[in-house]
Write an enzyme that holds these catalytic residues in place. Structure first.
Site, short mmCIF file in Angstrom:
data_model
loop_
_atom_site.label_atom_id
_atom_site.label_comp_id
_atom_site.label_asym_id
_atom_site.label_seq_id
_atom_site.Cartn_x
_atom_site.Cartn_y
_atom_site.Cartn_z
N GLU A 184 12.35 -16.67 -0.45
CA GLU A 184 12.92 -15.96 0.40
C GLU A 184 13.25 -16.78 1.52
OE1 GLU A 184 9.76 -13.11 1.22
OE2 GLU A 184 10.08 -12.08 -0.78
N ASP A 200 11.24 -5.50 -3.90
CA ASP A 200 11.15 -6.00 -2.48
C ASP A 200 10.68 -7.24 -2.38
OD1 ASP A 200 10.68 -4.96 0.18
OD2 ASP A 200 8.70 -5.43 0.03
N ALA A 220 5.57 -4.14 4.90
CA ALA A 220 4.84 -3.98 6.05
C ALA A 220 5.55 -3.22 7.06
CB ALA A 220 4.02 -5.18 6.51
N THR A 243 -1.06 -7.02 -7.91
CA THR A 243 -2.01 -8.03 -7.92
C THR A 243 -1.78 -9.31 -7.12
OG1 THR A 243 -0.54 -9.53 -9.54
CG2 THR A 243 -1.80 -7.68 -10.43
N ILE A 248 -3.77 -1.29 -2.91
CA ILE A 248 -2.56 -0.62 -3.01
C ILE A 248 -2.35 0.04 -4.21
CG2 ILE A 248 -0.13 -1.01 -2.92
CD1 ILE A 248 -0.71 -3.12 -1.03
N ASP A 299 -6.47 -3.51 -15.28
CA ASP A 299 -7.18 -4.26 -14.28
C ASP A 299 -8.35 -4.87 -14.85
OD1 ASP A 299 -8.53 -5.76 -12.26
OD2 ASP A 299 -7.31 -4.43 -10.54
N HIS A 313 11.95 -7.51 1.56
CA HIS A 313 10.45 -7.67 1.82
C HIS A 313 10.02 -6.77 3.13
CE1 HIS A 313 6.73 -10.93 1.30
NE2 HIS A 313 6.38 -9.72 1.61
N LEU A 314 10.27 -5.66 2.79
CA LEU A 314 9.70 -4.54 3.85
C LEU A 314 8.52 -3.83 3.59
CD1 LEU A 314 13.32 -2.86 4.07
CD2 LEU A 314 12.61 -4.77 5.19
N CYS A 322 6.91 -4.63 -5.51
CA CYS A 322 6.45 -4.49 -4.06
C CYS A 322 5.35 -5.26 -3.67
CB CYS A 322 6.46 -3.10 -3.53
SG CYS A 322 7.96 -2.24 -3.80
N ALA A 323 5.00 -6.24 -4.55
CA ALA A 323 3.71 -6.88 -4.12
C ALA A 323 3.73 -8.24 -3.82
CB ALA A 323 2.75 -6.98 -5.43
N ARG A 324 4.24 -9.30 -4.65
CA ARG A 324 4.60 -10.55 -4.49
C ARG A 324 5.67 -11.13 -5.26
NH1 ARG A 324 1.09 -9.20 -1.32
NH2 ARG A 324 -0.78 -10.59 -0.55
#
Length: 527
Positions: free
Chosen positions: A264, A259, A285, A206, A155, A174, A282-283, A233-235
């Site tokens: 949650e 996100d 996907a 990550t 991503i 990275d 958490h959108l 928007c990862a974790r």
């Protein structure tokens, strides 16, 4: 013709269902609309199950699914799957980790643009408040801004490329990739995290693990520009939410696009009360295209698993006990732990992984190599790396994997060694097993030890001078960190300490240890 039974436990897109219906050798059962108690009766006949977040693959589920050979979690996360329970029963668990890639990338760009132009707030003022005040909404442009991308994987690198099309100045951090992976795409690469903290906008991509939880906290934010913009928007939990709240409130952080949250659903999260944040539930996907692709991949994976062809994206690997001697099993686990440990001590791009063995264990080096490769790559790849795709991951990243037999001259009946060469250097760690299942690390880069491969460990290489143990003990004590064990091995000019502690060790504490006069290198691992 005997048919394989695939039970769909949760709702997936009809494109996936149509693939299952069309397969002549598949008995397709749709059970998404029945309650979860009734599902236990249906699942007893399943060879394969497809689930999502609505079905807990727990002990009750697994006890009922007496014929289950594999389970496909139609999505990335698998928190609701009892992985240990699956492994004990020989059930292969798989996920679908890449189907939502584009959706997550585009959501990241959406938040980035929304933060720069404050679209949600401008929209609300006109549409809901019926107020026309253009002067309230002077935003900023992406053009010419410096974007820091933490994590350059599936991503992250796509976000970087899209940012380049906005003519942004993009830099990525990275340590687990070769620098050329970024520079070949025209993206600047840095090994200095402070270069990221100096950017106008920062986005993180990550895996979530002990290294990345709270990766951005008070100390990191303090180094940032006033008016920085942060995107996640990862974790949830990669940004420390308390630090995020405080600095959004003070204005140090101009805007944040979030996100994902630590807990949650986040309906009571204090971040929602702030006027300078864009939020979504958490959108990552949640696109129709993504849902179609998830369903299609899950259906195809289920069919391949039912037919015994392959197990794409397998998250575990059941061991056929009838084909592997009992003495080998603890070495398989030990080898993966050693590789995982080694990769944590040297957080840089891996060039090669070599597994060698002495004694009877050398007959099983090919099997050990698979587990070592998974262990080594798990640090950088997270959930995306598994026993099926580890070889392909290594090939894609240009990592050479190999085995080597060694004549036994160590004094141990069996000994396994994992040698990992990185951009920074070489790490060689050896281990053995006593009394059938007592795993021990016996050598680390030439230093002799007797260490159980588990727990929170600090590896401290230092000049062999008086006072080091006391200074280290005081530093940890001052930070309320209790030492459970302190193992020291001395070499010719230096010593290596392996310090087992009771709690997680923060980046700040490691920095304090690095600043000790005698310190040569410091790393922290968790097994």
């Amino acid at each position: 013709m005997s048919k394989h039974t695939i039970v769909v436990c949760d709702h997936i897109h009809e494109n996936g269902l149509n693939i299952l219906k069309a397969a002549e050798d598949i008995n397709y059962v749709f059970a998404a609309d029945i309650d979860k108690t009734a599902l236990l009766d249906v699942i007893k006949d399943a060879d394969i199950a497809i689930t999502r977040s609505s079905t807990d693959v727990d002990e009750k589920f697994l006890n009922a699914a007496v014929n289950l050979k594999a389970i496909i979690r139609a999505g990335v996360g698998y928190d609701n799957v009892d992985m240990e329970g699956c492994s004990k029963r020989g059930i292969i668990a798989m996920n679908v980790p890449t189907a939502n890639t584009i959706a997550a990338v585009e959501l990241t760009m959406t938040h980035m643009l929304s933060c720069m132009r404050k679209f949600p707030y401008a929209h609300n003022q006109l549409k809901n408040e019926r107020v026309w005040k253009r002067e309230d909404w002077y935003g900023n442009e992406l053009f010419g801004k410096k974007l820091g991308v933490i994590g350059f994987g599936n991503i992250g690198h796509r976000v970087a490329l899209r940012a380049k099309s906005f003519e942004m100045d993009v830099v990525t951090y990275d340590p687990y990739i070769p620098s050329t992976k970024a520079t070949d795409l025209g993206i600047k690469y840095t090994t200095n995290f402070d270069d990221i903290l100096a950017c106008d906008i920062i986005t993180i991509h990550t895996p979530k693990n002990q290294e990345t939880i709270d990766m951005i906290g008070e100390s990191e934010i303090a180094k940032m520009k006033d008016g920085v913009i942060l995107i996640n928007c990862a974790r949830g939990g990669l940004y420390n939410e308390e630090a995020l709240f405080n600095n959004l409130k003070s204005g140090k952080i101009a805007m944040a696009g979030i996100d994902v949250f630590k807990k949650e659903p986040a309906i009571n999260n204090p971040l929602l009360d702030l006027p300078n944040i864009t939020v979504t539930a958490h959108l990552g996907a949640n696109t129709r295209e993504s849902q179609k692709e998830i369903a299609v991949q899950a259906a195809r994976n289920a069919i391949e698993s039912a037919r015994g062809i392959s197990y794409p994206n397998a998250l575990n690997l059941p061991i056929d006990e009838s084909k592997i001697p009992s003495f080998v099993k603890p070495y398989i686990e030990l080898t993966q732990k050693i590789a995982f440990l080694s990769a944590q001590t040297d957080k840089s791009a891996i060039r090669s992984i070599t597994v060698s063995g002495q004694g009877e264990i050398k007959e099983y080096l090919d099997s050990l190599l698979t587990f070592a490769t998974v262990g080594a790559l798990k640090v950088a790849g997270g959930d995306e790396v598994n026993y099926v795709n580890a070889k392909f991951w290594a090939e894609e990243k240009g990592i050479k994997v190999d085995t080597c037999e060694i004549v036994n001259g160590s004094g141990y009946s069996n000994k396994v060694t994992v040698k990992i060469t990185t951009e920074k250097g070489v790490n060689t760690i050896s281990g053995t097993v006593f009394d059938e299942d007592v795993q021990r690390i016996v050598e680390v880069n030439g230093f002799v030890f007797d260490i159980a491969p588990k727990g929170n460990m600090i590896f401290l290489r230092n000049s062999d001078i008086p006072g080091v143990i006391g200074t280290v003990g005081k530093t940890l004590g001052d930070n309320n960190i209790n030492i459970a064990d302190f193992r020291l091995s001395r070499g010719k000019d230096s010593a290596l300490a392996v310090i087992l502690v009771d709690t997680f060790v923060s980046h700040d504490v490691l920095k304090q240890l690095e600043n000790l006069e005698a310190a040569i290198s410091v790393s922290y691992v968790e097994i």
